[in-house]
Design a protein around this motif. Sequence first.
Motif, PDB file in Angstrom:
ATOM      1  N   ALA A 233       0.841  -1.206   0.000  1.00  0.00           N
ATOM      2  CA  ALA A 233       0.000   0.000   0.000  1.00  0.00           C
ATOM      3  C   ALA A 233       0.875   1.255   0.000  1.00  0.00           C
ATOM      4  O   ALA A 233       0.638   2.198  -0.741  1.00  0.00           O
ATOM      5  CB  ALA A 233      -0.906  -0.011   1.222  1.00  0.00           C
ATOM      6  N   ARG A 234       1.930   1.247   0.794  1.00  0.00           N
ATOM      7  CA  ARG A 234       2.890   2.359   0.803  1.00  0.00           C
ATOM      8  C   ARG A 234       3.963   2.003  -0.234  1.00  0.00           C
ATOM      9  O   ARG A 234       5.094   1.711   0.078  1.00  0.00           O
ATOM     10  CB  ARG A 234       3.509   2.510   2.200  1.00  0.00           C
ATOM     11  CG  ARG A 234       4.617   3.536   2.236  1.00  0.00           C
ATOM     12  CD  ARG A 234       5.176   3.779   3.622  1.00  0.00           C
ATOM     13  NE  ARG A 234       5.417   2.640   4.441  1.00  0.00           N
ATOM     14  CZ  ARG A 234       6.625   2.056   4.606  1.00  0.00           C
ATOM     15  NH1 ARG A 234       7.682   2.493   3.989  1.00  0.00           N
ATOM     16  NH2 ARG A 234       6.748   1.022   5.408  1.00  0.00           N
ATOM     17  N   TYR A 235       3.555   2.013  -1.481  1.00  0.00           N
ATOM     18  CA  TYR A 235       4.394   1.432  -2.530  1.00  0.00           C
ATOM     19  C   TYR A 235       5.674   2.206  -2.807  1.00  0.00           C
ATOM     20  O   TYR A 235       6.620   1.665  -3.374  1.00  0.00           O
ATOM     21  CB  TYR A 235       3.580   1.262  -3.822  1.00  0.00           C
ATOM     22  CG  TYR A 235       3.031   2.563  -4.385  1.00  0.00           C
ATOM     23  CD1 TYR A 235       3.832   3.422  -5.110  1.00  0.00           C
ATOM     24  CD2 TYR A 235       1.710   2.928  -4.181  1.00  0.00           C
ATOM     25  CE1 TYR A 235       3.325   4.608  -5.617  1.00  0.00           C
ATOM     26  CE2 TYR A 235       1.194   4.103  -4.688  1.00  0.00           C
ATOM     27  CZ  TYR A 235       2.011   4.951  -5.412  1.00  0.00           C
ATOM     28  OH  TYR A 235       1.514   6.127  -5.904  1.00  0.00           O
ATOM     29  N   CYS A 236       5.729   3.479  -2.410  1.00  0.00           N
ATOM     30  CA  CYS A 236       6.908   4.294  -2.743  1.00  0.00           C
ATOM     31  C   CYS A 236       8.194   3.675  -2.191  1.00  0.00           C
ATOM     32  O   CYS A 236       9.204   3.595  -2.909  1.00  0.00           O
ATOM     33  CB  CYS A 236       6.737   5.729  -2.270  1.00  0.00           C
ATOM     34  SG  CYS A 236       6.078   5.884  -0.592  1.00  0.00           S
ATOM     35  N   SER A 237       8.178   3.220  -0.948  1.00  0.00           N
ATOM     36  CA  SER A 237       9.402   2.657  -0.346  1.00  0.00           C
ATOM     37  C   SER A 237       9.864   1.428  -1.121  1.00  0.00           C
ATOM     38  O   SER A 237      11.048   1.284  -1.435  1.00  0.00           O
ATOM     39  CB  SER A 237       9.153   2.226   1.092  1.00  0.00           C
ATOM     40  OG  SER A 237       8.520   3.232   1.806  1.00  0.00           O
ATOM     41  N   GLY A 238       8.932   0.545  -1.427  1.00  0.00           N
ATOM     42  CA  GLY A 238       9.302  -0.700  -2.093  1.00  0.00           C
ATOM     43  C   GLY A 238       9.768  -0.478  -3.521  1.00  0.00           C
ATOM     44  O   GLY A 238      10.828  -0.960  -3.926  1.00  0.00           O
ATOM     45  N   ALA A 332      15.315  13.053   7.578  1.00  0.00           N
ATOM     46  CA  ALA A 332      15.679  13.439   6.209  1.00  0.00           C
ATOM     47  C   ALA A 332      15.057  12.445   5.242  1.00  0.00           C
ATOM     48  O   ALA A 332      15.742  11.802   4.468  1.00  0.00           O
ATOM     49  CB  ALA A 332      17.190  13.465   6.064  1.00  0.00           C
ATOM     50  N   SER A 333      13.765  12.311   5.299  1.00  0.00           N
ATOM     51  CA  SER A 333      13.089  11.457   4.319  1.00  0.00           C
ATOM     52  C   SER A 333      12.826  12.315   3.088  1.00  0.00           C
ATOM     53  O   SER A 333      13.367  13.408   2.969  1.00  0.00           O
ATOM     54  CB  SER A 333      11.794  10.925   4.914  1.00  0.00           C
ATOM     55  OG  SER A 333      11.106  11.955   5.562  1.00  0.00           O
ATOM     56  N   CYS A 334      11.990  11.856   2.155  1.00  0.00           N
ATOM     57  CA  CYS A 334      11.648  12.717   1.023  1.00  0.00           C
ATOM     58  C   CYS A 334      11.125  14.045   1.589  1.00  0.00           C
ATOM     59  O   CYS A 334      10.405  14.041   2.593  1.00  0.00           O
ATOM     60  CB  CYS A 334      10.532  12.095   0.192  1.00  0.00           C
ATOM     61  SG  CYS A 334      10.969  10.533  -0.554  1.00  0.00           S
ATOM     62  N   ALA A 335      11.455  15.148   0.926  1.00  0.00           N
ATOM     63  CA  ALA A 335      11.013  16.457   1.420  1.00  0.00           C
ATOM     64  C   ALA A 335       9.500  16.467   1.633  1.00  0.00           C
ATOM     65  O   ALA A 335       9.002  16.982   2.624  1.00  0.00           O
ATOM     66  CB  ALA A 335      11.419  17.549   0.434  1.00  0.00           C
ATOM     67  N   CYS A 337       7.519  13.875   2.103  1.00  0.00           N
ATOM     68  CA  CYS A 337       7.112  12.529   2.525  1.00  0.00           C
ATOM     69  C   CYS A 337       5.624  12.488   2.871  1.00  0.00           C
ATOM     70  O   CYS A 337       5.105  13.390   3.538  1.00  0.00           O
ATOM     71  CB  CYS A 337       7.942  12.091   3.728  1.00  0.00           C
ATOM     72  SG  CYS A 337       7.428  10.458   4.301  1.00  0.00           S
ATOM     73  N   ILE A 338       4.974  11.433   2.456  1.00  0.00           N
ATOM     74  CA  ILE A 338       3.534  11.298   2.694  1.00  0.00           C
ATOM     75  C   ILE A 338       3.184  11.300   4.180  1.00  0.00           C
ATOM     76  O   ILE A 338       2.061  11.575   4.546  1.00  0.00           O
ATOM     77  CB  ILE A 338       2.983  10.004   2.039  1.00  0.00           C
ATOM     78  CG1 ILE A 338       3.755   8.770   2.537  1.00  0.00           C
ATOM     79  CG2 ILE A 338       3.064  10.104   0.521  1.00  0.00           C
ATOM     80  CD1 ILE A 338       3.132   7.447   2.105  1.00  0.00           C
ATOM     81  N   PHE A 339       4.172  10.984   5.031  1.00  0.00           N
ATOM     82  CA  PHE A 339       3.918  10.947   6.473  1.00  0.00           C
ATOM     83  C   PHE A 339       4.177  12.293   7.158  1.00  0.00           C
ATOM     84  O   PHE A 339       4.090  12.390   8.377  1.00  0.00           O
ATOM     85  CB  PHE A 339       4.795   9.881   7.141  1.00  0.00           C
ATOM     86  CG  PHE A 339       4.387   8.472   6.814  1.00  0.00           C
ATOM     87  CD1 PHE A 339       3.423   7.815   7.557  1.00  0.00           C
ATOM     88  CD2 PHE A 339       4.973   7.799   5.754  1.00  0.00           C
ATOM     89  CE1 PHE A 339       3.052   6.513   7.251  1.00  0.00           C
ATOM     90  CE2 PHE A 339       4.613   6.502   5.437  1.00  0.00           C
ATOM     91  CZ  PHE A 339       3.643   5.860   6.189  1.00  0.00           C
ATOM     92  N   SER A 340       4.529  13.315   6.395  1.00  0.00           N
ATOM     93  CA  SER A 340       4.864  14.612   7.012  1.00  0.00           C
ATOM     94  C   SER A 340       3.686  15.173   7.791  1.00  0.00           C
ATOM     95  O   SER A 340       2.524  14.977   7.425  1.00  0.00           O
ATOM     96  CB  SER A 340       5.266  15.616   5.923  1.00  0.00           C
ATOM     97  OG  SER A 340       6.422  15.187   5.257  1.00  0.00           O
ATOM     98  N   GLY A 428       8.376  12.530   9.444  1.00  0.00           N
ATOM     99  CA  GLY A 428       8.810  12.015   8.150  1.00  0.00           C
ATOM    100  C   GLY A 428       8.467  10.563   8.041  1.00  0.00           C
ATOM    101  O   GLY A 428       7.901   9.966   8.945  1.00  0.00           O
ATOM    102  N   GLY A 429       8.803  10.015   6.886  1.00  0.00           N
ATOM    103  CA  GLY A 429       8.385   8.658   6.613  1.00  0.00           C
ATOM    104  C   GLY A 429       9.251   7.610   7.233  1.00  0.00           C
ATOM    105  O   GLY A 429      10.293   7.907   7.792  1.00  0.00           O
ATOM    106  N   PRO A 430       8.819   6.373   7.108  1.00  0.00           N
ATOM    107  CA  PRO A 430       9.553   5.294   7.723  1.00  0.00           C
ATOM    108  C   PRO A 430      10.698   4.783   6.839  1.00  0.00           C
ATOM    109  O   PRO A 430      11.146   3.678   7.029  1.00  0.00           O
ATOM    110  CB  PRO A 430       8.481   4.224   7.913  1.00  0.00           C
ATOM    111  CG  PRO A 430       7.518   4.474   6.822  1.00  0.00           C
ATOM    112  CD  PRO A 430       7.575   5.922   6.494  1.00  0.00           C
ATOM    113  N   CYS A 431      11.096   5.497   5.837  1.00  0.00           N
ATOM    114  CA  CYS A 431      12.237   5.010   5.047  1.00  0.00           C
ATOM    115  C   CYS A 431      13.129   6.154   4.635  1.00  0.00           C
ATOM    116  O   CYS A 431      12.785   7.293   4.846  1.00  0.00           O
ATOM    117  CB  CYS A 431      11.771   4.260   3.830  1.00  0.00           C
ATOM    118  SG  CYS A 431      10.892   5.254   2.641  1.00  0.00           S
TER     119      CYS A 431
HETATM  120  S1  SF4 Z   1      10.335   8.900   2.623  1.00  0.00           S
HETATM  121 FE1  SF4 Z   1       8.070   8.885   2.646  1.00  0.00          FE
HETATM  122  S2  SF4 Z   1       7.420   9.457   0.558  1.00  0.00           S
HETATM  123 FE2  SF4 Z   1       9.601   8.940   0.481  1.00  0.00          FE
HETATM  124  S3  SF4 Z   1       9.631   6.808  -0.148  1.00  0.00           S
HETATM  125 FE3  SF4 Z   1       9.674   6.816   2.107  1.00  0.00          FE
HETATM  126  S4  SF4 Z   1       7.527   6.728   2.786  1.00  0.00           S
HETATM  127 FE4  SF4 Z   1       7.551   7.251   0.595  1.00  0.00          FE
END
Ligand code: SF4
Length: 431
Positions: A233-238, A332-335, A337-340, A428-431
């Motif tokens: 579901a959180r496909y961006c990380s994978g 420092a996840s993606c600027a 990040c969907i979890f911001s 920020g996100g988990p990756c």
């Molecule tokens: S940092 Fe956030 S937006 Fe970027 S890949 Fe990871 S979960 Fe997705």
Amino acid sequence: MSQLTGQLTLSFDSDETEISVIREVEVIRDRDCTIDTPILHGYRPEPIYGKGVELYPTVPGRTDTPHMMKYYLNNLDPLETYDYFFVLFSGGKDSVASVLNLLELGVPRDKIILLHHDIDGGSEKKMDWPATKAYCIAFAAAFGLEIRFSFREGGFWGEVYRYGSKQPVQFQDADGSMKRIEPQAWARSQELKEMMHRAELEDNMELFKKYDEELRSYGYRFKFPAKKADLSARYCSGVLKIEVGSVAIAHQVDTQKDCKIMVLSGERRGESTNRSNYNMMELHRTHAPTRNKRIVHHFRNVIDFSEKDVWEVLKRNRVVPHACYLVGWGRASCACCIFSSPSHFAGIKELLPAYYENIRQSEIELQFTLDNNKSIDEFVGNAKSCVVHSEKKAIYQLLTGDIKAEDIILPNGVEWTYPAGAFRQGTGGPC
Ligand code: SF4
């Protein structure tokens, strides 16, 4: 051969008791970590490289599902038996601590290769900080380490708007050249798109629908990744990180056959309930001992570290973190990040208005919001921007990527201080 073992010492709250019982592991969660938290794991380790020391996990590897059984690894061999150490290097503090830990364990620099995945994949529409790639290059140069880059073409936004196969992965090989690996259905997807275009011109809607159906069977998103731990579901990380890293590791010319590799990454148990359950060591997904005679072990060498432990490693090595921490971000996840949090998206709106506008416009186009229930504007509301305006140099670096090797290690006489973003959780996100 001697053995190294360790022990974790603090505990989860009652809502996560089940996890701690199952794994018999106690962790300092990031949300509970402060500047006053005692240092447990962040001390300088013994340099064990070349001393025949096997490494054992603090918590035994999981064997509770067929998947976990497949990747189970009892221990790591002595460090000197590995040909290469690939560190999955995002440029965030945890991956920096992972590299510094490896150096402190005595691993020679010429065996360490940093792998950075560019989340934007060369696309015009951006998701990541302008500074991230520059920080990674400057860090590698400051410590005399090799760095290689990889990405999925089209990056984050290409995947959001995916119609057909995933896009090809490009990675930098040992000789510096870029290599390109196409997914199985890529050529057919491209062919179908052309045929659909012709069918549309010929007004043959029957054929158009037939091709469309086949194309969608290879993939169709037109929605944002979900804010969930589940990677499908959180496909961006994978899709943009884990798979890209695996392609890069498996296809490097120097790792295709007859080699023994250690892959390192900076996940920590304190980041989330999901991560608290990760294995410290396991077989990596690119492990191919029979077909390629390639041994690949995965070591999460800072998994037990608290946030305080991580900062301690940077402090001891006088490393200046990614500029986003100085400007107020906790990760420092993606600027974008969907979890911001709302205050971080307010910060993006202020510093990178074009990025913010991309999200706003895409929500309208896709009829799908990045948050579960609210549009980005509703989600941000009146939240105060997290930006620390007094950090003028860091803001400049964050937005321009003007970072040099000499900016990474603080000169003697300058005091190392915690950045504004330290101990600010949930940002920020988990990756
Ligand atoms: S940092 Fe956030 S937006 Fe970027 S890949 Fe990871 S979960 Fe997705």
